[in-house]
Design an enzyme around this catalytic site. Sequence first.
Site, PDB file in Angstrom:
ATOM      1  N   TYR A 138       0.810  -1.190   0.029  1.00 48.57           N
ATOM      2  CA  TYR A 138       0.020  -0.012   0.086  1.00 48.57           C
ATOM      3  C   TYR A 138       0.894   1.291  -0.052  1.00 48.57           C
ATOM      4  O   TYR A 138       0.217   2.271   0.433  1.00 48.57           O
ATOM      5  CB  TYR A 138      -1.044  -0.047   1.235  1.00 48.57           C
ATOM      6  CG  TYR A 138      -2.199  -0.961   1.275  1.00 48.57           C
ATOM      7  CD1 TYR A 138      -1.781  -2.067   0.852  1.00 48.57           C
ATOM      8  CD2 TYR A 138      -3.413  -0.545   1.001  1.00 48.57           C
ATOM      9  CE1 TYR A 138      -2.894  -3.158   0.911  1.00 48.57           C
ATOM     10  CE2 TYR A 138      -4.580  -1.136   1.048  1.00 48.57           C
ATOM     11  CZ  TYR A 138      -4.311  -2.658   0.842  1.00 48.57           C
ATOM     12  OH  TYR A 138      -5.437  -3.624   0.735  1.00 48.57           O
ATOM     13  N   LYS A 161       4.697 -14.829   2.749  1.00 47.41           N
ATOM     14  CA  LYS A 161       5.139 -15.610   1.532  1.00 47.41           C
ATOM     15  C   LYS A 161       6.494 -15.487   1.338  1.00 47.41           C
ATOM     16  O   LYS A 161       6.933 -15.136   0.446  1.00 47.41           O
ATOM     17  CB  LYS A 161       4.199 -14.885   0.303  1.00 47.41           C
ATOM     18  CG  LYS A 161       4.229 -16.076  -0.902  1.00 47.41           C
ATOM     19  CD  LYS A 161       3.343 -17.046  -0.937  1.00 47.41           C
ATOM     20  CE  LYS A 161       3.395 -17.967  -2.245  1.00 47.41           C
ATOM     21  NZ  LYS A 161       3.108 -19.131  -2.000  1.00 47.41           N
ATOM     22  N   ASP A 209      -0.872 -18.667   1.597  1.00 46.60           N
ATOM     23  CA  ASP A 209      -1.840 -19.449   0.860  1.00 46.60           C
ATOM     24  C   ASP A 209      -2.286 -20.513   1.778  1.00 46.60           C
ATOM     25  O   ASP A 209      -3.424 -21.068   1.648  1.00 46.60           O
ATOM     26  CB  ASP A 209      -1.192 -19.960  -0.503  1.00 46.60           C
ATOM     27  CG  ASP A 209       0.538 -20.490   0.006  1.00 46.60           C
ATOM     28  OD1 ASP A 209       1.090 -20.454   0.985  1.00 46.60           O
ATOM     29  OD2 ASP A 209       0.915 -21.283  -1.217  1.00 46.60           O
ATOM     30  N   ASP A 241      -5.585  -7.661   4.302  1.00 47.15           N
ATOM     31  CA  ASP A 241      -6.775  -7.183   3.570  1.00 47.15           C
ATOM     32  C   ASP A 241      -7.666  -8.400   3.159  1.00 47.15           C
ATOM     33  O   ASP A 241      -8.717  -8.674   3.505  1.00 47.15           O
ATOM     34  CB  ASP A 241      -6.372  -6.314   2.628  1.00 47.15           C
ATOM     35  CG  ASP A 241      -7.598  -5.929   1.751  1.00 47.15           C
ATOM     36  OD1 ASP A 241      -8.683  -5.502   2.650  1.00 47.15           O
ATOM     37  OD2 ASP A 241      -7.622  -5.697   0.562  1.00 47.15           O
ATOM     38  N   ASP A 290     -11.312 -10.464   4.852  1.00 46.71           N
ATOM     39  CA  ASP A 290     -12.591 -10.703   4.241  1.00 46.71           C
ATOM     40  C   ASP A 290     -12.939 -12.102   4.306  1.00 46.71           C
ATOM     41  O   ASP A 290     -14.187 -12.399   4.474  1.00 46.71           O
ATOM     42  CB  ASP A 290     -12.344 -10.349   2.789  1.00 46.71           C
ATOM     43  CG  ASP A 290     -12.972  -9.074   2.461  1.00 46.71           C
ATOM     44  OD1 ASP A 290     -12.967  -8.014   3.251  1.00 46.71           O
ATOM     45  OD2 ASP A 290     -13.527  -8.693   1.231  1.00 46.71           O
TER      46      ASP A 290
HETATM   47  C1  IPM Z   1     -10.356  -2.367   3.700  1.00 47.43           C
HETATM   48  C2  IPM Z   1     -10.457  -2.070   2.195  1.00 47.43           C
HETATM   49  C3  IPM Z   1      -9.234  -0.771   1.728  1.00 47.43           C
HETATM   50  C4  IPM Z   1      -7.924  -1.578   1.676  1.00 47.43           C
HETATM   51  C5  IPM Z   1      -9.560  -0.431   0.311  1.00 47.43           C
HETATM   52  C6  IPM Z   1     -10.917   0.125   0.174  1.00 47.43           C
HETATM   53  C7  IPM Z   1      -8.585   0.517  -0.146  1.00 47.43           C
HETATM   54  O1  IPM Z   1     -10.536  -3.053   1.354  1.00 47.43           O
HETATM   55  O2  IPM Z   1     -10.423  -1.459   4.353  1.00 47.43           O
HETATM   56  O3  IPM Z   1     -10.101  -3.497   3.878  1.00 47.43           O
HETATM   57  O4  IPM Z   1      -7.685  -2.352   0.817  1.00 47.43           O
HETATM   58  O5  IPM Z   1      -7.491  -1.611   3.056  1.00 47.43           O
HETATM   59 MN    MN Z   2     -10.722  -5.115   2.213  1.00 49.31          MN
END
Ligand code: IPM
Ligand code: MN
Length: 358
Positions: free
Chosen positions: A140, A191, A224, A248, A252
């Site tokens: 990032y 990784k 992975d 990130d 999810d």
């Molecule tokens: C998160 C989001 C952000 C990230 C995006 C929107 C920049 O996916 O907060 O998880 O990648 O950190």
């Molecule tokens: Mn995210």
Amino acid sequence: MTRDAKRVAVIAGDGIGPEVTAEAVRVLERVRETHGVALELQHFDWGAERFLRDGVTLPEGALEMLTRDFDAILAGAFGDPRVPSNKHAEDILLGMRRGLDLYINQRPVRLLDARLTPLSGREVGEIDFVVFRENTEGAYCGAGGFLKKGTSDEIATQEELNTRRGVERIIVAAFEYARAHGRRRVTMADKSNVQRFGGDLWQRVFREVAARYAEIEANHQYVDAMTMFMVLDPAQYDVIVTNNLFGDILTDLGAALQGGLGVAASGNIHPGRVSLFEPVHGSAPLLAGKSEANPTGAILTVAMMLEYLGHDAAGASIEQAVGDSIQHHETTRDLGGALSTVEAGAAIRRRIKAESRA
Ligand code: IPM
Ligand code: MN
Ligand code: NAD
């Protein structure tokens, strides 16, 4: 008993951001009554609408103002199909993470009700871990560029930055959290079998820091493999520490394990400084304006924020109320219920019990 009011900047943002943030703010109003939590809220209109209107993303002087005048920031989500470049979201969200040096992205993964996980046969205690995502560098950092752009020989480079200081402080944060919360294991994901240089740094620093926390087991998994184990055996995790991009992605997946993006909360933290709290989900443009979005992620996010501000009892009551509402099927559709965003928020609010006074 009166407490000094904490100051919170509220940035509802785009898409479903304003809808879920409104419910989170109503929860804050509720704990003002039930727990005597004194908060001063100030709303800011930063987001796609403002950007499209006057070109402003993160206004000039915003970071200084947030540092000077606020204890915490509550954000909704940023992202709008009318801004395909995502410039405003990058400026505002990544701008605050980087500019305020919020190096810890703390993302709990906790199953509140066995019905919510897509994994079969899991009890609530089996999915209960916290991800410490490095939040200011890695992939990032924005470094890279194009050569011969638009030609068939085009080259795009995308660099990843790992500093000794950045790697060490997130790993220390993970171990400190484990120690403070009685967690027995910290697992580092990388990784390093391919990303030799950054991976080598993470490996060395992890071993070094782990040696200072003899009572906590330290282990390593390639990222992975971790995605596989998170699905097959999530009970093995207590605290996970990893870089920005892997964190990130893993969170999810972590959100899915606990019931979906609608329930996942997060804090972007620099201990002792103004810190930013936001649900893990994005602006979900297709859900926006329908009062279908689940406000639970935003509400659990304010619970985290209150704990950060020293209001532990209020935070715990909110978490309890969320769990109770889910058990009573008082949820939005993503969790199998039939409530609107506003109704789900009200159901949670109703269940927040007043602090018992000794
Ligand atoms: C998160 C989001 C952000 C990230 C995006 C929107 C920049 O996916 O907060 O998880 O990648 O950190
Ligand atoms: Mn995210
Ligand atoms: P998203 O999180 O917005 O949505 C992904 C899926 O999860 C959608 O199917 C949506 O219906 C569901 N979902 C998300 N939040 C929900 C909620 N509260 N209740 C019920 N269902 C929910 O991710 P995306 O679609 O990849 O991204 C949409 C936009 O949001 C993009 O512009 C992206 O860059 C942005 N984004 C912003 C943030 C942030 O501000 N922190 C985080 C992630 C994505």
